[in-house]
Design a protein around this motif. Structure first.
Motif, PDB file in Angstrom:
ATOM      1  N   GLY A 131      76.047  50.532 -81.595  1.00  0.00           N
ATOM      2  CA  GLY A 131      76.898  49.409 -81.213  1.00  0.00           C
ATOM      3  C   GLY A 131      77.779  48.884 -82.321  1.00  0.00           C
ATOM      4  N   GLU A 190      76.004  44.260 -83.410  1.00  0.00           N
ATOM      5  CA  GLU A 190      75.705  45.547 -84.025  1.00  0.00           C
ATOM      6  C   GLU A 190      74.221  45.611 -84.385  1.00  0.00           C
ATOM      7  N   ASN A 233      82.103  48.196 -78.885  1.00  0.00           N
ATOM      8  CA  ASN A 233      80.918  48.775 -79.538  1.00  0.00           C
ATOM      9  C   ASN A 233      80.929  50.288 -79.332  1.00  0.00           C
ATOM     10  N   ILE A 267      81.127  48.098 -84.327  1.00  0.00           N
ATOM     11  CA  ILE A 267      82.376  47.670 -83.713  1.00  0.00           C
ATOM     12  C   ILE A 267      83.543  48.511 -84.212  1.00  0.00           C
TER      13      ILE A 267
END
Length: 656
Positions: A485, A455, A512, A487
């Motif tokens: 990105g 992330e 993501n 999760i």
């Protein structure tokens, strides 16, 4: 309440001796902090949103644990889930295991070996041993590494030299049924000091929630030591370690592939751990400084769902040196090795493979450049790291501080930070639900993803500090964060799994697939109208705007957006009523959480302390004084959620 306390102090006719441990805003700005750039610098010279909890604030507070001390920090979301569980995060993303908030004790990361997060029940530091707590809101990844995405909490303990002699504390209350601690420090030879300490507490269950007993009583024992030795005029060596054992009530789940599938039951969870850390510092004649730090920690978490044994070994080398009149360079290398062994005790949660391990190797360099006779400071740096789970990553940082004049300063910052992956992201398996379907038994199962990426956040910050008087200061920090990105999860292709009984597995696979932005700001003020009265206030605002792909398996964006309160207000007062009597009070307001409809609440904590002599203190503390009971946040892990009620305690402290 603050007004009443202030008027009480002003109206007292008794002469007072100044308490030299009470810091004015001017003195506070001169405190040397290390968490921003990994070298000592004045708080007023930092281009970051930093807040320092001092020894005196700890002494005046009604708090009996580190999480409670953090409640008044602007921009920090501190919520108690139940008797032994906390959710602590900065600038959003409230969760029990907040994976974007790096927590350190004397520079040692206390992240769990298997996941990016902190189990606060295992960080039971003796409050009398804390020198200060430095809290950074915003990324600190360039100097501290991955996972310092939204902030850093660095708990710095006192040296053994500062804790010579004996200290004993003991107390009891309605929730904190009994607690005690003891410490002894002394000297070995001319250049070595040491201390040993031990702590114990037994907390009862909190208020039942929706008529259900809490089952969250908690007891723990901790022991530790520290040795500081000066091997030469320019060399300092520290060795410290701790041993911890605790047992807390939890709610566990029985899972089977046949009806009734999932059932909950009251259980207990035992935790244990050890850690050892060595730190060597060498200062040269040229002004440079070299530091080497090695640490090892081990945790054991036997449970009715999953047994965990985890180990973390870390080694870091850092060198700081001035170059000419304008440059101060800090560079370092670090290597972390994390490994664990897990054993399934119930088919609810497991790791695949069952014995995960990973390594993180990193290097960083940062340069602080001085211009205009030090009135302008420009800092730039870069960290490169390699995680065996996700490969290479780069985290740059740039900060600019302009001291307009001695009373005014403004700063700007840009940072790119990554939240490093852990085995939970790539190897976790969780059976979320089971039910009968057309194909027989159907199971919803959560899967980690070995192809997932870290992330990321691009963070833009700006701050302004003003000190119009020596007794008055204001601090404003604003931020705009772009996340990518993050999760979430997506539905995967169903597949059959052999039994007994055979079943259809409906996968929810980590992806993501969440992104978005957050923006807000934090404001704090400190005022010392007289030597006897210290007042402070802090306000925080945040707006979260996350979105995710249309084929997501769960509404992760809505959970992120709604799990953080938009507004938070805290006020703190410390008043010396007489020469020996002091009163500290904290008022905090936390806005509602729209996710799971958690209402807002207001809480008042207060402590009255009588110090008949410098070595003796008797105190009475009250928490949640005017609000009978409330819920602060729900556990996303499905564990116990408690109603937090009014608590009282009495405590005695003796130093000799």
């Amino acid at each position: 309440m603050l007004c009443v306390l202030t008027l009480t102090a002003f109206s007292s006719a008794q002469d007072q001796q100044p308490d030299l441990t009470q810091l004015s805003p001017e003195q506070l700005s001169k405190i040397e902090v290390t968490s921003v750039s990994k070298k000592e610098q004045r708080l007023s010279d930092t281009a970051a949103a930093i807040y320092v909890i001092t020894q005196q604030e700890i002494r005046n507070s009604a708090a009996t644990s580190v999480p409670e001390l953090l409640r008044t920090v602007p921009g920090l979301d501190v919520s108690q889930i139940n008797g032994s569980t906390w959710a602590i995060s900065a600038r959003g993303f409230a969760a029990q295991y907040a994976n974007k908030m790096l927590v350190l004790i004397d520079g040692r990361s206390v992240f769990h070996p298997l996941f990016s997060g902190v189990d606060w029940s295992q960080q039971d530091v003796m409050l009398e041993d804390i020198e200060r707590i430095e809290v950074i809101r915003g990324p600190g990844a360039t100097v501290w590494g991955t996972n310092a995405v939204n902030g850093v909490i660095n708990i710095i303990t006192k040296s053994a030299q500062e804790t010579r002699g004996a200290l004993v504390t003991a107390g009891a209350g309605n929730l904190e049924r009994n607690f005690a601690s003891a410490r002894y420090g002394g000297k070995l030879g001319k250049s070595t000091t040491y201390r040993i300490s031990s702590k114990y507490f037994d907390d009862g269950p909190t208020v039942p929630f929706l008529g259900q007993p809490a089952h969250d009583s908690w007891r723990a024992t901790r022991g530790g030591f520290r040795i500081d030795t000066r091997t030469s005029e320019r060399d300092m060596f520290t060795l410290e370690g701790d041993v911890l054992g605790s047992k807390a009530g939890v709610m566990s789940e029985r899972f089977s592939y046949t009806p009734p599938y999932i059932s909950s039951f009251a259980d207990s969870q035992g935790d244990g751990g050890t850690n050892l850390q060595a730190h060597w510092i060498h200062k040269s004649l040229t002004g440079s400084e070299t530091a080497v730090q090695a640490s090892y920690s081990h945790v054991t978490e036997p449970g009715s769902v999953l047994d965990i044994n985890g180990n973390v070994a870390s080694l870091s080398v850092q060198h700081a040196m001035p170059v000419g009149d304008r440059h101060n360079i800090v560079a370092g290398l670090q290597f972390d090795c994390r490994a664990g062994r897990t054993a399934i005790t119930s088919p609810v949660i497991w790791m695949d493979p069952s014995n995960p391990n990973f390594e993180i190797a990193s290097a960083f360099v940062q340069d602080e450049m001085l211009f205009a006779n030090g009135a302008v400071r420009f800092t730039t740096g870069l960290r490169a790291d390699h995680n065996s789970l996700n490969g290479m990553g780069f985290q740059p940082n740039a900060r600019l501080l302009w001291k307009i004049n001695p009373a005014h300063s403004v700063w700007l910052a840009y940072s790119l930070a990554n939240r490093s992956l852990s085995p939970v992201d790539t190897m976790l398996r969780v059976n979320l639900a089971a039910f009968p379907g057309p194909a027989g038994t159907e199971v919803v199962r959560y899967f980690g993803n070995p192809d997932i990426q870290p992330e990321r956040v691009n963070a833009f910050e700006m701050g302004y500090r003003i000190q119009p008087r020596k007794t008055l200061s204001f601090d404003l920090a604003t931020f705009y964060n772009l996340y990518s990105g993050l999760i979430g999860s997506e539905a995967g292709l169903p597949f059959f799994e052999p039994g007994p009984p055979s079943r259809l597995v409906l996968p929810a696979i980590q992806q993501n697939n969440v992104s978005g932005a957050s923006f807000g700001g934090e404001f704090s003020a400190h005022w010392v109208p007289t030597e006897r009265v210290h007042l402070s206030a802090a306000y925080s605002f945040i707006e979260m705007a996350m979105v995710q792909s249309a084929n997501s398996a769960a509404d992760t964006a809505a959970q992120i957006n709604g799990s953080t309160p938009r507004h938070k207000l805290a006020m703190d007062s410390s008043v010396n009523l007489t020469r020996t009597l002091g009163l500290g009070s904290e008022l905090s307001f936390v806005d509602r959480r729209t996710y799971q409809r958690v209402p807002g609440y207001t809480q008042v904590d207060s402590k009255l302390a009588w110090r008949p002599m410098p070595s003796v203190e008797f105190s009475m503390g009250a928490k949640n004084l005017f609000n009978k009971e409330h819920v602060e946040i729900f556990s996303e892990q499905g564990g116990i959620t408690s109603m937090l009620g009014r608590t009282f305690y009495g405590k005695g402290t003796w130093r000799f």
